[in-house]
Scaffold this motif. Structure first.
Motif, PDB file in Angstrom:
ATOM      1  N   GLY A  90      -9.005  20.877  29.914  1.00 57.27           N
ATOM      2  CA  GLY A  90      -9.039  20.368  31.275  1.00 57.27           C
ATOM      3  C   GLY A  90      -9.572  18.945  31.346  1.00 57.27           C
ATOM      4  N   THR A  91     -10.027  18.588  32.532  1.00 56.21           N
ATOM      5  CA  THR A  91     -10.568  17.245  32.773  1.00 56.21           C
ATOM      6  C   THR A  91     -12.074  17.262  32.536  1.00 56.21           C
ATOM      7  OG1 THR A  91      -8.863  16.932  34.456  1.00 56.21           O
ATOM      8  CG2 THR A  91     -10.709  15.388  34.482  1.00 56.21           C
ATOM      9  N   PHE A 107     -13.831   9.464  32.980  1.00 56.54           N
ATOM     10  CA  PHE A 107     -13.025  10.683  32.933  1.00 56.54           C
ATOM     11  C   PHE A 107     -12.237  10.744  31.632  1.00 56.54           C
ATOM     12  CE2 PHE A 107     -13.553  10.040  37.468  1.00 56.54           C
ATOM     13  CZ  PHE A 107     -13.622  11.320  38.005  1.00 56.54           C
ATOM     14  N   ASP A 108     -12.102  11.943  31.104  1.00 62.31           N
ATOM     15  CA  ASP A 108     -11.079  12.251  30.117  1.00 62.31           C
ATOM     16  C   ASP A 108     -10.035  13.118  30.813  1.00 62.31           C
ATOM     17  OD1 ASP A 108     -12.469  10.927  28.121  1.00 62.31           O
ATOM     18  OD2 ASP A 108     -13.549  12.722  27.498  1.00 62.31           O
ATOM     19  N   TYR A 109      -8.784  12.690  30.751  1.00 63.23           N
ATOM     20  CA  TYR A 109      -7.652  13.433  31.322  1.00 63.23           C
ATOM     21  C   TYR A 109      -7.775  13.624  32.833  1.00 63.23           C
ATOM     22  CZ  TYR A 109      -6.383  14.204  26.489  1.00 63.23           C
ATOM     23  OH  TYR A 109      -6.042  14.007  25.185  1.00 63.23           O
ATOM     24  N   GLU A 147      -2.617  11.894  45.231  1.00 61.07           N
ATOM     25  CA  GLU A 147      -3.963  12.420  45.018  1.00 61.07           C
ATOM     26  C   GLU A 147      -4.289  12.438  43.532  1.00 61.07           C
ATOM     27  OE1 GLU A 147      -6.182  13.285  47.181  1.00 61.07           O
ATOM     28  OE2 GLU A 147      -5.187  13.873  49.046  1.00 61.07           O
ATOM     29  N   PHE A 148      -5.553  12.163  43.206  1.00 60.77           N
ATOM     30  CA  PHE A 148      -6.034  12.391  41.849  1.00 60.77           C
ATOM     31  C   PHE A 148      -6.349  13.879  41.701  1.00 60.77           C
ATOM     32  CE2 PHE A 148      -6.728   7.845  42.107  1.00 60.77           C
ATOM     33  CZ  PHE A 148      -6.382   7.436  40.830  1.00 60.77           C
ATOM     34  N   VAL A 149      -6.162  14.398  40.479  1.00 57.03           N
ATOM     35  CA  VAL A 149      -6.315  15.832  40.231  1.00 57.03           C
ATOM     36  C   VAL A 149      -7.275  16.034  39.056  1.00 57.03           C
ATOM     37  CG1 VAL A 149      -5.165  18.019  39.731  1.00 57.03           C
ATOM     38  CG2 VAL A 149      -3.965  16.241  41.032  1.00 57.03           C
ATOM     39  N   PHE A 150      -8.252  16.905  39.264  1.00 55.78           N
ATOM     40  CA  PHE A 150      -9.186  17.341  38.223  1.00 55.78           C
ATOM     41  C   PHE A 150      -8.767  18.750  37.822  1.00 55.78           C
ATOM     42  CE2 PHE A 150     -12.862  19.264  36.409  1.00 55.78           C
ATOM     43  CZ  PHE A 150     -13.673  18.254  35.911  1.00 55.78           C
ATOM     44  N   PHE A 151      -8.274  18.916  36.597  1.00 51.84           N
ATOM     45  CA  PHE A 151      -7.872  20.233  36.099  1.00 51.84           C
ATOM     46  C   PHE A 151      -9.080  20.879  35.420  1.00 51.84           C
ATOM     47  CE2 PHE A 151      -3.693  18.164  36.314  1.00 51.84           C
ATOM     48  CZ  PHE A 151      -2.976  19.137  36.989  1.00 51.84           C
ATOM     49  N   TYR A 152      -9.521  22.000  35.958  1.00 48.62           N
ATOM     50  CA  TYR A 152     -10.715  22.618  35.393  1.00 48.62           C
ATOM     51  C   TYR A 152     -10.350  23.811  34.507  1.00 48.62           C
ATOM     52  CZ  TYR A 152     -10.335  26.067  39.223  1.00 48.62           C
ATOM     53  OH  TYR A 152      -9.897  27.028  40.093  1.00 48.62           O
ATOM     54  N   SER A 153     -11.149  23.966  33.460  1.00 50.02           N
ATOM     55  CA  SER A 153     -11.031  25.099  32.541  1.00 50.02           C
ATOM     56  C   SER A 153     -12.447  25.467  32.134  1.00 50.02           C
ATOM     57  CB  SER A 153     -10.196  24.707  31.316  1.00 50.02           C
ATOM     58  OG  SER A 153     -10.958  23.835  30.486  1.00 50.02           O
ATOM     59  N   PHE A 197     -11.128  13.524  44.363  1.00 52.50           N
ATOM     60  CA  PHE A 197     -10.013  14.171  43.679  1.00 52.50           C
ATOM     61  C   PHE A 197      -9.881  15.601  44.167  1.00 52.50           C
ATOM     62  CE2 PHE A 197     -13.739  14.206  40.793  1.00 52.50           C
ATOM     63  CZ  PHE A 197     -14.019  15.564  40.798  1.00 52.50           C
ATOM     64  N   LEU A 198      -8.702  16.174  43.950  1.00 53.81           N
ATOM     65  CA  LEU A 198      -8.460  17.592  44.190  1.00 53.81           C
ATOM     66  C   LEU A 198      -8.708  18.358  42.899  1.00 53.81           C
ATOM     67  CD1 LEU A 198      -5.118  17.426  46.216  1.00 53.81           C
ATOM     68  CD2 LEU A 198      -7.462  17.484  47.098  1.00 53.81           C
ATOM     69  N   GLU A 199      -9.020  19.635  43.017  1.00 51.98           N
ATOM     70  CA  GLU A 199      -9.260  20.470  41.839  1.00 51.98           C
ATOM     71  C   GLU A 199      -8.169  21.530  41.716  1.00 51.98           C
ATOM     72  OE1 GLU A 199     -13.540  21.632  41.260  1.00 51.98           O
ATOM     73  OE2 GLU A 199     -13.710  20.683  43.237  1.00 51.98           O
TER      74      GLU A 199
END
Length: 605
Positions: free
Chosen positions: A73-74, A90-92, A101-107, A141-143
């Motif tokens: 993820g980010t 930020f990474d990724y 929109e900017f997006v934060f992908f969480y894992s 950002f959005l998640e």
């Protein structure tokens, strides 16, 4: 028997037909799978090519980058406590061009520091611009879970290290330098991987603007505009990015909350501004004042001849459309006669910016009507003078971005303002558009009030019609009054040959402070305080060294300050027997460079 044989033959035929259909179906399925795989490989190759188009130098393993995004993820780590002073790495971090929109992908492997929860929206994670807390400059950002990537367009990866920011107003030269270039330059100095190979990404939505070439000087990579991101795909992911700008280099606020003026806490000095100016000149292949003087004099050296002696000269900014100096030729002649210097004119409308900087970088004086072009004074040599001319009814004390710049410690510039006080020497333009000083769109009574006003009252930014009406006037400069102001205001005749950088080195702590006390009588006592010089003083040439001593009676709220030339002193006035005093000592260089206080002494008489 025959019927049984015929039935057997039909069964064998059906079986063969079934086997044939199964084989064909298996072949078709395998072909489809191979086609899907080929299409997937082709898509991956295309996305890799698109990623490579973003950078000719950086290379990316698309499959590895996609796997890293899906699994990890980010990741985000920020500096700064508030949204107004925060910069995040930020990474990724991804950007969806369809949603804008900017997006934060969480894992499970994602990192988000600080983890603010809903406070991230109060009002934002950070400011994208160096203009503090402006509601058009917020970043968030959005998640989404990393699993959502399965249902989204395949991302295009940006392999460069990027700096993501907003330009505040790229059409205005003051804003370009003060809000964008200087903050971006020192933000890139703050992080080692934001080097000459980093890429700038401008997210405010403006076009290139007239000064885009200046932004190109910050990096060897072509900057990207928000509108260009659509060309690279619906989902872009920045492998490594920094978001936001340092505000440490700004010195002026534009009046969004209170009337415009210098920032309350200016953190930049002229030394940092001059280092920035030098770096920009090097990028523009400008060698410095000597080359500027050569161009100004129009002299071409012949081989074997000595270099001609440098000649001081004055530069006048000429404007061609608004805020004109109506008697510019007469002004030029008067300045040449008064100062016995050559006078040159420069114009943003008619000359390249680099050629203007070349000339200004060797000038002794710079004259201009109030306007964004005066930010070029940061290229003036030490010892030069900035002379700012103001139209009728505009108070110079209320509009001081260039006075503040010239006054920064280490800029070593003289500043003079002149104001037109004669209404008959001004030409307003009420019929122009509102943003060029026109007022015909206003009610008749308001027009009359503005036209009869003698002084623009203090106001907020940015569309005050009275301010715009007055600042866009043309002016017939009263030359005798201008020359009188120059005689009164210039401390010394501008002289570049004698000008050296003023020291901004601060003293260290005084060493070995101590106190001794004695009681002379029931109502008389003495307190002797001594100390050793700061350690760094023995390595410095300082014109004036003095010491500041504070003495406070324990339990009291007030203290007695003293400025002393020597390293020990005996105090008797107001010193009482059998009393405890707190004593602080520090060193002062050249009246204004203060050192830190040494540890407090507790002295009992």
């Amino acid at each position: 028997m025959r019927a049984s044989l015929a039935g057997c033959r039909m069964s064998v035929g059906a079986l063969l037909n079934g086997l044939l259909v199964s084989v064909v179906a298996a072949l078709l399925w395998k072909y489809c799978k191979l086609s899907e795989h080929a299409a997937s490989l082709e898509e991956e190759l295309q996305l890799t090519r698109q990623s490579q188009e973003l950078s000719e130098d950086a290379h990316i393993d698309y499959h590895a980058a996609l796997l890293a995004l899906q699994e990890h993820g980010t990741r985000m780590v920020c500096t700064g406590k508030m949204h107004t002073d925060r910069i995040c790495r930020f990474d990724y971090l991804c950007y969806c061009s369809e949603a804008e929109e900017f997006v934060f992908f969480y894992s499970n492997s994602s990192v988000m520091l600080p983890n603010l929860g809903p406070r991230r929206f109060q009002p934002a994670l950070l400011d994208l611009s160096s203009v503090e807390d402006h509601n058009t400059q917020y970043f968030n950002f959005l998640e989404l879970p990393a699993g959502a990537l399965k249902f989204m367009p395949k991302p295009v990866f940006v392999p460069d290290v990027t700096l993501i920011l907003n330009r505040f107003n790229p059409d205005n030269l003051m804003h370009v330098f003060h809000d964008d270039l200087l903050p971006a330059f020192y933000t890139m100095k703050q992080y080692l991987d934001l080097d000459d190979e980093a890429r700038l990404v401008f997210m405010e939505g403006w076009g290139e603007g007239p000064y885009f070439d200046l932004y190109r000087l910050l990096s060897s990579k072509q900057p990207l505009l928000k509108e260009q991101l659509r060309n690279f795909g619906k989902l872009m992911c920045f492998t490594k990015s920094y978001v936001g700008l340092s505000k440490m280099t700004t010195w002026y606020q534009y009046g969004f909350v209170q009337p415009q003026g210098p920032k309350a806490n200016i953190l930049v000095s002229g030394n940092e501004v001059r280092q920035f100016a030098k770096a920009m000149m090097e990028k523009m292949n400008i060698t410095g004042p000597e080359a500027a003087a050569k161009e100004a004099e129009g002299a071409e050296e012949e081989k074997g001849k000595e270099k001609e002696k440098r000649e001081d000269y004055i530069v006048v900014f000429s404007r061609s459309t608004t805020r004109l100096i109506l008697n510019e030729a007469e002004l030029i002649m008067a300045l040449a006669q008064e100062f016995q210097m050559r006078v040159l004119t420069v114009s943003l409308e008619e000359q390249s910016f680099a050629s203007i900087v070349q000339v200004i970088s060797g000038a002794s004086m710079l004259f201009s009507m109030h306007g964004a072009q005066l930010v070029t004074s940061l290229f003036l040599p030490r010892g030069a003078a900035v002379v700012e001319l103001f139209p009728y009814a505009v108070n110079p004390e209320q509009y001081t971005p260039y006075k503040t710049l010239a006054s920064l410690p280490g800029m070593d510039l003289q500043y003079v303002s002149w104001r037109n006080t004669m209404e008959e020497n001004t030409v307003p333009h009420p019929d122009r558009p509102w943003d060029q000083g026109g007022i015909v769109h206003l009610e008749k009574e308001e027009q009359e009030r503005i036209q009869t006003s003698k002084d623009v009252p203090r106001h907020l930014c940015c569309r005050n019609p009275e301010w715009l009406y007055r600042i866009y006037q043309d002016t017939l400069v009263d030359i005798p009054s201008l020359l009188e102001v120059l005689k009164e205001s210039l401390k010394t005749r501008p002289n570049l040959k004698r000008s050296k950088a003023a020291s901004t080195v601060h003293p260290g702590r005084v060493r070995e402070p101590q106190c001794r006390t004695s009681v002379q009588a029931t109502n008389e006592a003495k307190l002797t305080v001594s100390w050793q010089i700061p350690w760094n003083l023995k390595f410095l040439k300082v014109r004036e060294v003095k010491y500041e001593v504070w003495i406070q009676e324990q339990g009291e709220n007030t203290y007695m300050p003293y400025i002393l030339p020597q390293q020990n002193y005996t105090f008797s006035e107001n010193i009482k027997p059998f009393t405890t005093y707190l004593v602080w000592v520090r060193c002062i260089f050249n009246k204004s460079l203060l050192g830190p206080f040494a540890d407090v002494l507790m002295c009992r008489t």
